[in-house]
Write an enzyme that holds these catalytic residues in place. Structure first.
Site, short mmCIF file in Angstrom:
data_model
loop_
_atom_site.label_atom_id
_atom_site.label_comp_id
_atom_site.label_asym_id
_atom_site.label_seq_id
_atom_site.Cartn_x
_atom_site.Cartn_y
_atom_site.Cartn_z
N GLY A 118 -25.98 21.45 4.86
CA GLY A 118 -25.50 20.09 5.03
C GLY A 118 -24.53 20.01 6.21
O GLY A 118 -24.00 21.03 6.67
N CYS A 119 -24.29 18.81 6.70
CA CYS A 119 -23.44 18.64 7.87
C CYS A 119 -21.98 18.97 7.54
O CYS A 119 -21.36 19.78 8.22
CB CYS A 119 -23.59 17.22 8.42
SG CYS A 119 -23.39 15.91 7.20
N TYR A 120 -21.44 18.37 6.50
CA TYR A 120 -20.05 18.68 6.11
C TYR A 120 -19.90 20.17 5.79
O TYR A 120 -18.94 20.80 6.24
CB TYR A 120 -19.63 17.85 4.90
CG TYR A 120 -19.31 16.40 5.17
CD1 TYR A 120 -18.38 16.01 6.14
CD2 TYR A 120 -19.88 15.39 4.40
CE1 TYR A 120 -18.06 14.68 6.35
CE2 TYR A 120 -19.57 14.04 4.60
CZ TYR A 120 -18.66 13.69 5.57
OH TYR A 120 -18.34 12.38 5.76
N THR A 130 -21.52 22.75 6.87
CA THR A 130 -21.54 23.58 8.08
C THR A 130 -20.15 23.64 8.70
O THR A 130 -19.63 24.73 9.00
CB THR A 130 -22.55 23.01 9.10
OG1 THR A 130 -23.87 23.11 8.56
CG2 THR A 130 -22.50 23.77 10.42
#
Lengths: 342, 342, 342, 342
Positions: free
Chosen positions: D151-153, D155
């Protein structure tokens, strides 16, 4: 020309200089060997942390001898009135020059003086400079030693108007260029007018009928038309970082259909790698050209066919400055025209 | 009229309805007694938390009987084609109506049908409706029962063009209205085109030469000119919440000086509380009119005097919608015209 | 005190000074009689065209004698370290002073010197100054001659933390204040860092664990707790004009339920006109407090009850500066506390 | 593996799918042979005009047989709960899968069910999936057939916390992750909350202590720590298109110096091509990582050394999604890891 072209950038601390560096660092045929600025020193990744891990270059005070020693080509991303003090010396030493300032764009130094408030210091090279709009002047660019890279607004305006002005010269009653630009077009200078609090959630016209890019547009359109053309140009400041959209109104004596207009444009730009005529009904959007070298063009015509509305969009830092400069470099050096630009 | 005016808002869940509520809650002569919407229910401060502690109003499903019972005046902030189904009933019951939709703006129901895609359902009241632009039609508004509140683009366009069109009718060759609006002008609807990711850092023209506000502008200018006028209108979407700036190009047969143009405008709007002609050289900015009912106007003229460039700026939700609606209410009810609007 | 209070603003050319003027021009009990600045002269509507038609005031070079002559109260919207050179003289002449700079906020001039890099020049009045956070110090403000208007971040932080810190002092393990502010908080100065091109589409932390507002927060919380408190404060720059949102993490030894936490806050702010505890599950948004004097507070608790997350939002120019200053003025002058602020 | 890798994208109509296409079109070792979506059909340059002149691909309804036939690797940029219905079939047919949804990230399908509201439909492959964070799991990615792209957060959070959590496990009292993301992180869906008018000039926290990315962060940190870790995670919505900045507060029992902390991070990421530890005092900015695959990390420590503040920034669509997916592809296919990503 060696296998790898050695390129220098003067004015790397400004937005167009930075953009040129960013593009050139990815260019397979180029090595950036020299970067300089007037008032900024030190590692480029210290000035602009986005370059961390991408380059070890150190920004110098600009010095002709060093530039000549290190470079095959130099990009001048200097303020207007500064380029004309150094371009001649670089040329004399056999270095190719792509000037991103306005100093070599206007063929009349009298007009230059009036709009830029300074007498021209290198009249001789003004005559030799080639106006670097590849879509119109590609052949001359191929052999140029000095290219005057077009202004951002003129790039979008001329590309948007050239086919119609060329084909319907005698029918044109008036041309309005309503131009809107993101704020990076104003450069990187500490000015109250450019503060985020002033620009954000705001919109305004500026230099109404008095913008210095007007004579540049007029000069090229007049050349295309074979007679004096004078557009009505108004610039506006968009609360975005990048991008220009020009909405242009060409009032015609005789009506034209949308089909005819589209055919004109499709033909004119048939083989161009960076001009995209949008499908019928399509309108260019700044986001579609952001960070690219494309110029997108949309077309519309009034019911009676006498008002053609042409919209053109570019990224002011790419096709409107550094990208077009690299396109010119590719042409001057015999590289594939879109190399490093896709 | 009682001492305190009882006002209702239909369509309070949209941006113009919300703006009307926000203004009316501070109005010293008004009590908001009824708020309604089509698809939204519940406390207003639940729908819009900005109203917490400011009102206990509860949004109802719109109901004519209740509206009549509770209100002296009703603001219709409904989508186009909905207002015409309820305005007549409110009027019949003696309730004054200020319609913020387009339903009663166009005098020709044929033209209405063509642009809004629906046959008009209340032809009778179209004839009676007064176009609510106080600067031009104040006298009629005073006694109107139904006011058609102008569109946002037309407000800025007509205020910017009226003095010149009135004074120089026979000299006008063409009129271009290059209009730019913040995104709240598109209303509050879940549409991909209006997503932040699509609008932010973007700019585009839309409905080029095909915007439904064109006939509204033409209708009023034609009335002023005493002959058919047709502007060339192009709308653009600005990545800001509020504000319209129109740049208007009037091509004239005979030249005019900037001094003459300024004198014309200063005189025309001499006593107007909400129109500000900027000092010579000044240009309107959206931020200067945001959250106000002002219309700022800037003037420029080409060297030969034949191209006048008029720029006008308003807040599309205030002077372009809810603020002007309250201005109309003030006029209809005999209140001081700027009450609740400063 | 006469019927109409005569108010002056020193530093009207900055954003907080401008905001103070904007609020005071609408205040029914106030007449703005004097506006001044250090480096800006001329009509206020020339400096800020948004004031066209709203005031004829002319900005002077700040002069104590004139200020005393024209004003009952003076708002000092000057840079830090400048207020302390003039406040004493105004007080001596019987003029009430509301200082929007940091000069009178910190009771320890040693701490002031360390954070603001200058020795304090008016130690005597530091002791007399009342910290102008009405929700905590209303009684003292009533009789104050000199009010130190709180910083923007501290206003949001202290209002968000006060109830919990007061009630659970001994349970607190650590307090983190993760603060985000719109760019107007940095003031109106020509700085590269504040350019639109640098701020827009960007986000960053700055002065990490080293922001000068930290000791101000610590001072007030320590007073409430009756023991030394030290928060971990990190500021961030939001690409918006107005608004602060603080997210605060209070790590507790003993768990608390959301219900208990909400009860604590509801009770603490029960009668406050400008603090809104959001309904359960609600979270403050900057847009809901923009252009208002409200502070919105949201509450959440981890599953084990040991991590309370309090979010608070204000408009940094209103409740975080000029609005709170007017609130303090209202209290000092016996006006209704929310007059001119709704 | 043939010389040129044939890649497909399912979900090309969303923002991460579009980003994947944009990156892969420039990748020298890849040909995009198949693009599909659930509800969108037609030429990709019709859906997204930015692809005009860049590709002739036509978006199909996703079909397993066709995907298998045309592709060596498929990027699944589908909504959560959809990937798990197709990944297994692709794997069975010998196609490598990089899943950008959350479906294969959580090793516990019980936890998955609780956070994503659906029972997992492909439990078998959950066990086989490799979590695609190259900086931690490069060796496993090399031989993986199915990569769960982070996921972006997570990472940004995990890269920022990994060195400290690994080295000082037993000293950690609490970890706060205060996360801020641009709006493209929410995907391309017509939702009132994501309208420009709601997001622009606004800022808010959402899913406070209740974001579905929390268990993903906890899972990886727990693995690194060798014991159960649970962060306090709060997400916020930034009014920008791209970019995440996480500010992380690690409360430690024993103090650490900034020098020690920096040494820890420099060593941990010594050979990483995409992690940049900023120079001392430097803070990451979203604009420096926008449109790149870099993760920038800044470090600070409180005076007593017991509160470490780590800031990390990525582009949520690149390192937080499509760029990292291509990085994983490069690793899986034996390409140079940064190919197509610089």
């Amino acid at each position: 020309m060696k296998n790898i072209l050695k390129a220098g950038i003067a004015g790397v601390s400004g937005y167009t200089g930075k953009e040129a560096l960013s593009i050139l660092l990815k260019h397979p045929r180029v090595r950036v060997t020299y970067v300089a600025a007037n008032n900024t020193r030190g590692r480029v990744d210290g000035i602009y942390p986005e370059f961390l891990g991408r380059t070890d270059l150190v920004c110098q005070k600009f010095n002709i001898v060093q530039a000549v020693q290190h470079c095959d080509v130099v990009f001048l991303a200097l303020p207007h009135t500064e380029s004309m003090r150094v371009a001649g010396k670089l040329l004399k030493a056999g270095v190719k020059v792509i000037d991103l300032s306005a100093d070599y764009r206007l063929k009349s130094t009298r007009v230059y003086g009036r709009w830029y408030g300074r007498q021209h210091a290198d009249v001789q090279n003004v005559a030799k400079a080639v106006y670097g709009l590849p879509e119109l002047f590609r052949q001359k660019i191929k052999t140029a030693a000095l290219v005057a890279n077009p202004g951002c607004y003129p790039t979008a305006a001329i590309l948007g108007l050239a086919p119609l002005v060329t084909a319907k010269t005698s029918s044109i009653i008036s041309v309005v260029v309503d131009a809107k630009s993101g704020v990076s077009g104003a450069g990187r200078k500490a000015s109250l007018d450019l503060l985020s609090s002033e620009v954000n959630e705001n919109f305004k016209a500026y230099k109404v009928l008095a913008h210095q890019h007007t004579p540049e547009i007029d000069q090229v359109l007049s050349k295309l038309a074979g007679k004096k053309m004078a557009v009505h140009f108004v610039a506006h400041l968009l609360p975005i970082n990048r991008g220009i959209l020009n909405t242009m109104y060409v009032h015609l004596k005789e009506g034209i259909t949308l089909g005819q207009l589209r055919a004109l444009y499709k033909k004119f730009y048939k083989t161009e790698p960076f001009v995209r005529i949008l499908p019928s009904g399509g309108q260019p959007e700044v986001k579609n050209v952001a960070n690219t070298n494309f110029c997108d063009i949309g077309l519309a015509v009034s019911a009676d066919g006498k008002m053609a509305v042409i919209t053109s969009a570019i990224d002011n830092l790419v096709k409107g400055a550094a990208g077009q400069a690299v396109q010119n470099m590719n042409i001057m050096c015999g590289f594939t025209e879109n190399q490093g630009l896709l």
